[in-house]
Design an enzyme around this catalytic site. Structure first.
Site, PDB file in Angstrom:
ATOM      1  N   GLY A   1      20.957  56.140  35.459  1.00 43.16           N
ATOM      2  CA  GLY A   1      20.881  57.137  36.592  1.00 43.16           C
ATOM      3  C   GLY A   1      20.624  58.507  35.616  1.00 43.16           C
TER       4      GLY A   1
ATOM      5  CE1 TYR B   1      12.330  48.543  32.856  1.00 41.87           C
ATOM      6  CE2 TYR B   1      13.367  48.825  35.178  1.00 41.87           C
ATOM      7  CZ  TYR B   1      12.835  49.509  33.913  1.00 41.87           C
ATOM      8  OH  TYR B   1      12.507  50.687  33.691  1.00 41.87           O
TER       9      TYR B   1
END
Ligand code: SF4
Length: 471
Positions: free
Chosen positions: A34, A249
């Site tokens: 993030g 991923y």
């Protein structure tokens, strides 16, 4: 290639004189989860202090900020918004005062019955400060009956559906919990007698902590004083549904999550992909960075040489100023550049982790052809993404996912590759191994472990901060 986004990283540390700095470093290691905002809440045993801002960890924190965050117990958060706008009021940790004291919470995941809970709480008179799903946990905890904070939190968590790994800090306790499906990772570590919690082990590595184990699905760990107690808080015991895409991923390849090395899983995916869909070629080229381990595995399996013939610019943020003149394929070019000298005249196998809308792959194939490749074969180390995620990964709507409405042959033609093959679900399950039944594969299969609501409210309140008014 970075078309999907993770929604957050969380960190917590108990009983360390350097808690603020270590939390900052932990968040630094989790920055890939993030990049929109970062924050730390810290307790000195009697009071909670909290600081959060929009931006990267390194932009948000400096020596001065860290020096005023006093205490030995802390939690931290980095955010990418999948629910609620990208603005300061939605940054975390989300800290409040209520009748029993203060608490701060940091959350990774998506609560799928958020709208229903919020509407009910609002009808009962609750007033919300943010537009993010995490806030309902705070309201439910504040309203719950119970002797202790963990009783009240358990009662709140049992009303939630969906994905949540959380760390919660009060003046005197640190609590870590994971939803009963265990969608998002959360690990426990130890550093010279201090307990540490983090989304991934790469955060433990940076601060020199060692990995103990994962917080279990449906487990709550309460740390206070010198004690650590574990409770299975959930009133339901579903089959675990850990997000398999974390391995494909999202997580960093140097992390251990769900008890397994991400790097080992990704290279094994490449080997299976090589077994399933090898093709004659001169070199295997990864789409960096996420495609690298799978390309190594593919090369090991097929014997076709590995080449780093696509170079990534690591200093590109999520947005950048566009040029005035039209530069062909600019959005992909600014991130990736092929080395024509290596590629020219060769048959290339490109390894990527996923195809979302197909437009990035199309541009990439064209760039490689323009660099002189004779053939371009695309191999994808995940099965086709046919469905959106509702458990904390920012996927586009189903209509935008190219494989929800196109066959592999049609996608192959659309992206302009000589051939396109995906990893099979069976191959993916084989790589995950004996634990295969304890993973979520819903974005490939549509088999959602937890029902969800599709509606999102249209929030009307727009808040400006000083920066946006002057900007
Ligand atoms: Fe992960 Fe896909 Fe399940 Fe979402 S739907 S939790 S991305 S496996």
């Amino acid at each position: 290639m970075d078309e999907l986004r993770e929604d957050c990283g969380i960190f917590g540390i108990w009983n360390n004189a350097d808690a603020a700095r270590l939390t900052y470093l932990g968040l630094y290691a989790l920055q890939h989860r993030g990049q929109e905002s970062a924050g730390i809440a810290i307790s000195d045993g009697t009071k909670l202090y909290s600081y959060k801002q929009m931006g990267y960890v390194n932009d948000v924190f400096n020596e001065h900020v860290l020096s005023i965050l006093h205490g030995k117990n802390a939690i931290g958060h980095v955010r990418y918004s999948t629910y609620g706008a990208s603005e300061l009021r939605n940054a975390q940790p989300f800290a409040v005062e209520y009748k029993n004291g203060s608490l701060a919470i940091a959350h990774n995941g998506n609560i799928v019955n958020y709208e229903a809970i919020r509407s009910r709480l609002e009808a009962e008179g609750s007033i919300f400060q943010s537009t993010m799903d995490t806030e309902v946990i705070v309201h439910l905890t504040a309203k719950a009956e119970g002797e202790t904070i963990h009783d009240r939190l358990a009662s709140a968590l049992n009303e939630l559906k969906g994905a949540y790994s959380i760390v919660l800090l009060t003046e005197r306790e640190l609590i870590a919990a994971r939803d009963p499906y265990g969608f998002r990772p959360l690990v426990i570590g130890e550093l010279n007698g201090s307990l540490v919690f983090a989304s991934e082990t790469c955060a433990l590595d940076l601060i020199g902590a060692h990995y103990i184990r994962d917080v279990l699905a449906g487990e709550m760990i309460v740390v206070s004083g010198d004690s650590m107690r574990s409770y299975m808080f959930s009133n339901k015991t579903p089959r675990a549904s850990q997000c398999v895409f974390e391995h494909i991923y999202f997580a960093r390849p140097d992390s251990i999550i769900f008890g397994k090395s991400v790097y080992s899983i990704r290279t094994a995916l490449g080997r299976i992909l090589g077994m399933e869909s090898g093709v004659e070629a001169d070199m295997v080229v990864p789409v960096p960075d996420s495609g690298v381990p799978a390309a190594i595995g593919f090369s090991q399996q097929t014997g076709i040489p590995f080449q780093m013939a696509l170079i990534r610019n690591h200093y590109v943020g999520r947005t950048f100023i566009q040029p005035h003149q039209t530069i062909r394929d600019f959005n992909v070019k600014v991130k990736l550049n092929p080395i024509a000298e290596i590629i020219s005249g060769k048959r290339i196998i490109i390894i990527d982790d996923s195809i979302v809308r197909g437009t990035t792959s199309k541009t990439l194939v064209k760039m490689i052809r323009d660099a002189g490749a004779k053939e371009v074969h695309m191999r994808i180390s995940s099965p086709p993404i046919d469905y959106s995620c509702y458990y904390g990964i920012d996927t586009p709507t189903r209509a935008e996912l190219i494989s929800s409405s196109h066959t592999v042959k049609e996608i192959e033609q659309f992206i302009g590759a000589d051939s396109l093959r995906y990893m099979s679900i069976e191959g993916l399950r084989k790589v995950v191994g004996e634990d295969a039944d304890n993973f979520c594969y819903a974005c490939f299969t549509g088999d959602y472990p937890e029902p969800f609501e599709l509606t999102k409210r249209d929030h009307q309140l727009i808040l400006f901060d000083e920066g946006s008014l002057h900007g």
